[in-house]
Scaffold this motif. Sequence first.
Motif, PDB file in Angstrom:
ATOM      1  N   ASP A  64       0.825  -1.209   0.000  1.00 58.62           N
ATOM      2  CA  ASP A  64       0.000   0.000   0.000  1.00 58.62           C
ATOM      3  C   ASP A  64       0.860   1.260   0.000  1.00 58.62           C
ATOM      4  N   PHE A  65       2.143   1.088   0.353  1.00 55.39           N
ATOM      5  CA  PHE A  65       3.049   2.239   0.424  1.00 55.39           C
ATOM      6  C   PHE A  65       4.213   2.081  -0.561  1.00 55.39           C
ATOM      7  N   ASP A  66       3.929   1.334  -1.651  1.00 54.53           N
ATOM      8  CA  ASP A  66       4.880   1.180  -2.758  1.00 54.53           C
ATOM      9  C   ASP A  66       6.182   0.500  -2.341  1.00 54.53           C
TER      10      ASP A  66
ATOM     11  N   ARG B 170       2.598   2.390   7.770  1.00 57.10           N
ATOM     12  CA  ARG B 170       2.832   3.718   7.189  1.00 57.10           C
ATOM     13  C   ARG B 170       4.064   4.363   7.841  1.00 57.10           C
ATOM     14  N   GLU B 171       4.171   4.272   9.172  1.00 55.78           N
ATOM     15  CA  GLU B 171       5.337   4.794   9.876  1.00 55.78           C
ATOM     16  C   GLU B 171       6.604   4.110   9.395  1.00 55.78           C
ATOM     17  N   LEU B 172       6.530   2.788   9.285  1.00 55.00           N
ATOM     18  CA  LEU B 172       7.680   2.015   8.827  1.00 55.00           C
ATOM     19  C   LEU B 172       8.100   2.435   7.422  1.00 55.00           C
ATOM     20  N   SER B 173       7.136   2.627   6.546  1.00 57.04           N
ATOM     21  CA  SER B 173       7.443   2.970   5.157  1.00 57.04           C
ATOM     22  C   SER B 173       8.180   4.298   5.061  1.00 57.04           C
TER      23      SER B 173
ATOM     24  N   ILE C 212      11.809   4.534   3.279  1.00 58.91           N
ATOM     25  CA  ILE C 212      12.001   5.367   2.089  1.00 58.91           C
ATOM     26  C   ILE C 212      13.014   6.484   2.350  1.00 58.91           C
ATOM     27  N   GLN C 213      12.975   7.052   3.549  1.00 59.32           N
ATOM     28  CA  GLN C 213      13.904   8.134   3.864  1.00 59.32           C
ATOM     29  C   GLN C 213      15.352   7.644   3.963  1.00 59.32           C
ATOM     30  N   ASP C 214      15.478   6.387   4.409  1.00 57.26           N
ATOM     31  CA  ASP C 214      16.838   5.893   4.624  1.00 57.26           C
ATOM     32  C   ASP C 214      17.287   4.975   3.505  1.00 57.26           C
TER      33      ASP C 214
END
Length: 422
Positions: free
Chosen positions: A30-32, A413-416, A420-422
């Motif tokens: 859901d978060f690519d 969602r938090e995990l994604s 993605i940021q790291d």
Amino acid sequence: MKVLIITYYWPPAGGSGVQRWLKFVKYLRDFDIEPVIYTVDNPAYVIEDASLLADIPEGVEVIRQPIFEPNSILSFFGKKNKKQSGGFLNPNPSAIGKLLQYIRANYFIPDARKYWIRPSVKYLEQYVRENDIDAVISTGPPHSMHLIAMQLKERTGMTWISDFRDPWTEIDYFHQLPLSKRSKLKHIELEEQVVSKSDVVIVVGETMKKNFEKYNDEIHVVTNGYDSKVSELNEELDMSFTITHIGMMNADRNPTILWSVLKEICDENADFKKDLKVQLIGKVATEVEKDLASLNEKNIALIEYLDHQDARLYQQRSQLLLLAINNVPSAKGIITGKIFEYLQARRPILGIGPIHGDAANIVNETTSGIMVDFDDAAGLKGTILEYYDKFKKGDLTVSSSNIEKYHRKELTRELSVILIQD
């Protein structure tokens, strides 16, 4: 983004160890983020729950490789004990039992899955070079999963996220292990290496985060959670004054103060004795069974195992949900996975543990129940009697708030964002 997830526990594994990453995988797309699972082909799972297979998204790649687990050989020489197989250490082992415990503790570091490290690194090094993998995630315990990922990072330079579902040297039973001084130092050294060499570390609570911050600046808290909609809960409540605990209860988690207080109230109040029903769902230690003998057997129901769906039904029907924190040096940082399912059930939580610990903070923040300290018998008795009075009036409810952030999709969602940021 495509991530490789290294985990020992995967369906048909049952119990708490499989839940966290099974639920993350359920929602990652859901978060690519496309997950690839690397797990064992011939596991020695103590508990299996085939119903969890339905949570695996269609088409997710699951790579399985064989593992050699020496525990199966060692158990051949020792007397088999179902209580031990559920994660308990035998408090009174035989001579051979003591020897086997010593061998397990000191010759299989970090754990008995250590022999899976070398073949896994060899296989995965080739796999990640031939496939478009952006990052590797290891989840433990068992902490051998982290050592696989650490070596993989060293050989390929890929981004590595280590996830600690439970602490390592601060886990509740670590102090019980018959570890030599050298073995303890080895665990401490390996833990420091894993945390410091990870690009990102994910933990389940604030206390663990604080303990790890001396090794790494990139420590993120992503708790466990629940996965069903609150609107799905339509179960009728039990007619009895049920106090239900879901999950394993070993000697350290045994709330002896509760059994003493319940007996005292039963001796003083015939109606309470008639209404009371204690339900323990999951494996319980011999020490727990002995303490329960002080209560009338009609007030006790022991159910060794239920699949996840059936356990949820017991939670939803119960008058009170018992949250027992292990009475160990690391108690403040313990957050049992069941607390989040308790929140979702929207039944009052009766907690026994540190009143300023991580679990107490969640209970207080969500106004979902009351946490009583380990030795506060008077406070526990008063709390139970207050809950019982509301039960008799048909008014035993709870107004939980701010629990939506603990839904598995929101946690993913938090995990994604972190991935993605790291």
